[in-house]
Scaffold this motif. Structure first.
Motif, PDB file in Angstrom:
ATOM      1  N   LEU A 148       0.854  -1.191   0.000  1.00 43.18           N
ATOM      2  CA  LEU A 148       0.000   0.000   0.000  1.00 43.18           C
ATOM      3  C   LEU A 148       0.886   1.235   0.000  1.00 43.18           C
ATOM      4  O   LEU A 148       1.934   1.260   0.652  1.00 43.18           O
ATOM      5  CB  LEU A 148      -0.914   0.004   1.231  1.00 43.18           C
ATOM      6  N   ARG A 149       0.460   2.262  -0.714  1.00 44.38           N
ATOM      7  CA  ARG A 149       1.229   3.503  -0.791  1.00 44.38           C
ATOM      8  C   ARG A 149       0.303   4.701  -0.600  1.00 44.38           C
ATOM      9  O   ARG A 149      -0.861   4.661  -1.005  1.00 44.38           O
ATOM     10  CB  ARG A 149       1.932   3.631  -2.147  1.00 44.38           C
ATOM     11  N   LEU A 150       0.852   5.745  -0.003  1.00 37.40           N
ATOM     12  CA  LEU A 150       0.132   7.012   0.127  1.00 37.40           C
ATOM     13  C   LEU A 150       0.478   7.896  -1.066  1.00 37.40           C
ATOM     14  O   LEU A 150       1.652   7.989  -1.452  1.00 37.40           O
ATOM     15  CB  LEU A 150       0.511   7.721   1.427  1.00 37.40           C
ATOM     16  N   MET A 163      -2.998   0.965  -4.134  1.00 36.97           N
ATOM     17  CA  MET A 163      -2.747  -0.451  -3.907  1.00 36.97           C
ATOM     18  C   MET A 163      -1.943  -0.979  -5.100  1.00 36.97           C
ATOM     19  O   MET A 163      -2.382  -0.865  -6.240  1.00 36.97           O
ATOM     20  CB  MET A 163      -4.068  -1.206  -3.768  1.00 36.97           C
ATOM     21  N   VAL A 164      -0.782  -1.518  -4.830  1.00 38.44           N
ATOM     22  CA  VAL A 164       0.110  -2.029  -5.868  1.00 38.44           C
ATOM     23  C   VAL A 164       0.329  -3.526  -5.615  1.00 38.44           C
ATOM     24  O   VAL A 164       0.570  -3.940  -4.468  1.00 38.44           O
ATOM     25  CB  VAL A 164       1.456  -1.286  -5.861  1.00 38.44           C
ATOM     26  N   ALA A 165       0.241  -4.324  -6.667  1.00 38.05           N
ATOM     27  CA  ALA A 165       0.372  -5.775  -6.482  1.00 38.05           C
ATOM     28  C   ALA A 165       1.108  -6.404  -7.666  1.00 38.05           C
ATOM     29  O   ALA A 165       1.051  -5.908  -8.785  1.00 38.05           O
ATOM     30  CB  ALA A 165      -1.012  -6.405  -6.322  1.00 38.05           C
ATOM     31  N   ARG A 173       5.206  -5.087 -10.548  1.00 37.38           N
ATOM     32  CA  ARG A 173       4.033  -4.674  -9.789  1.00 37.38           C
ATOM     33  C   ARG A 173       3.233  -3.645 -10.587  1.00 37.38           C
ATOM     34  O   ARG A 173       3.802  -2.810 -11.282  1.00 37.38           O
ATOM     35  CB  ARG A 173       4.443  -4.073  -8.445  1.00 37.38           C
ATOM     36  N   THR A 174       1.936  -3.720 -10.482  1.00 36.44           N
ATOM     37  CA  THR A 174       1.059  -2.771 -11.170  1.00 36.44           C
ATOM     38  C   THR A 174      -0.024  -2.315 -10.217  1.00 36.44           C
ATOM     39  O   THR A 174      -0.303  -2.959  -9.189  1.00 36.44           O
ATOM     40  CB  THR A 174       0.400  -3.421 -12.405  1.00 36.44           C
ATOM     41  N   ARG A 175      -0.656  -1.215 -10.574  1.00 33.68           N
ATOM     42  CA  ARG A 175      -1.767  -0.721  -9.764  1.00 33.68           C
ATOM     43  C   ARG A 175      -2.978  -1.627  -9.921  1.00 33.68           C
ATOM     44  O   ARG A 175      -3.092  -2.397 -10.873  1.00 33.68           O
ATOM     45  CB  ARG A 175      -2.131   0.712 -10.181  1.00 33.68           C
ATOM     46  N   LEU A 176      -3.885  -1.496  -8.982  1.00 35.84           N
ATOM     47  CA  LEU A 176      -5.066  -2.357  -8.953  1.00 35.84           C
ATOM     48  C   LEU A 176      -5.870  -2.248 -10.244  1.00 35.84           C
ATOM     49  O   LEU A 176      -6.423  -3.237 -10.727  1.00 35.84           O
ATOM     50  CB  LEU A 176      -5.948  -1.979  -7.747  1.00 35.84           C
ATOM     51  N   GLU A 183      -7.625 -11.078 -10.260  1.00 34.44           N
ATOM     52  CA  GLU A 183      -6.506 -10.488  -9.520  1.00 34.44           C
ATOM     53  C   GLU A 183      -6.969  -9.309  -8.667  1.00 34.44           C
ATOM     54  O   GLU A 183      -6.481  -9.115  -7.550  1.00 34.44           O
ATOM     55  CB  GLU A 183      -5.425 -10.051 -10.513  1.00 34.44           C
ATOM     56  N   LYS A 184      -7.918  -8.555  -9.197  1.00 29.85           N
ATOM     57  CA  LYS A 184      -8.472  -7.456  -8.401  1.00 29.85           C
ATOM     58  C   LYS A 184      -9.193  -7.995  -7.172  1.00 29.85           C
ATOM     59  O   LYS A 184      -9.088  -7.437  -6.074  1.00 29.85           O
ATOM     60  CB  LYS A 184      -9.437  -6.629  -9.249  1.00 29.85           C
TER      61      LYS A 184
END
Length: 234
Positions: A148-150, A163-165, A173-176, A183-184
């Motif tokens: 998680l990032r701000l 949210m990056v996963a 890694r990519t954003r949601l 995957e979401k």
């Protein structure tokens, strides 16, 4: 300061007016004496006449002094009292202003302290949930990674949460928003369980969360629900 200057000017004008008035009276008395002597044919010697102003000079002096008095205008005899009242009001306003400035400074300091405390608490909660998310996403994705990032770490309340996963088997890694439907779902459920681990609620209702999941991922979700069921009902 302006009130004091005005008061001093008024005092000087009043003194000048009084001086002019006395001078007029003195000249009038001299004129009356001269006229009386002339009526009685008591003409003074030339040496004494030289000390007296002529009638024309005396009238000019009277007229000049009269004009000076008129130029001064009416004098407010209550100016001193009004000045004292104004000074008292000014002192009262100054005291009120000083008190209000102190209260304002105190409130600004309190606001700053509360804002710092709010950011501190949010950061503590965020760090803990981020740690939970990394662990749970790795578990649910069978070897993937997430975080998680701000959007604005310096001022968290002015930005959002990212949210990056990286699902298992992918290189970056990519954003949601860039993930597939399944995957979401896995990332979103990992986030829910991360919050649940930090601050459990007594009851959770999950509505067809496995509709986009294959059997292996659905089984991982079911096992995680079973594992944390001692904290809440699912």
């Amino acid at each position: 300061v302006r009130a004091e200057r005005t008061s001093d000017q008024m005092r000087r004008h009043e003194q000048r007016r009084a001086t002019c008035t006395r001078r007029i009276e003195e000249i009038r008395e001299e004129l009356e004496g001269v006229v009386g002597e002339m009526d009685q044919d008591q003409i003074q010697p030339a040496a004494d006449e030289a000390d007296l102003p002529t009638m024309d000079a005396a009238m000019k002096a009277v007229n000049r002094l009269t004009r000076e008095i008129e130029a001064i205008g009416p004098v407010n005899m209550h100016a001193i009292e009004q000045y004292d009242d104004a000074v008292q009001r000014l002192e009262s306003f100054s005291a009120d202003l000083s008190s209000l400035e102190d209260e304002r400074a105190s409130l600004l300091n309190l606001v700053s302290m509360l804002e710092q405390e709010r950011i501190k608490r949010l950061t503590l909660v965020f760090d803990q949930i981020d740690t939970n998310f990394r662990e749970i996403y790795d578990l649910l994705s069978n070897g993937g990674s997430g975080e998680l990032r701000l959007e604005n770490p310096e001022d968290p309340f002015s930005g959002g949460l990212l949210m990056v996963a990286r699902p298992a088997g992918k290189n970056k890694r990519t954003r949601l928003t860039a993930l597939s439907g399944g995957e979401k779902s896995m990332a979103a459920l990992a986030f829910i369980f991360s919050v649940q681990r930090y601050d459990p609620s007594p009851f959770y209702y999950l509505d067809e969360v496995d509709q986009n999941l294959d059997s292996d991922n659905a089984q991982r979700i079911a096992l995680l629900c079973q594992k944390v069921s001692h904290q809440a009902q699912f």
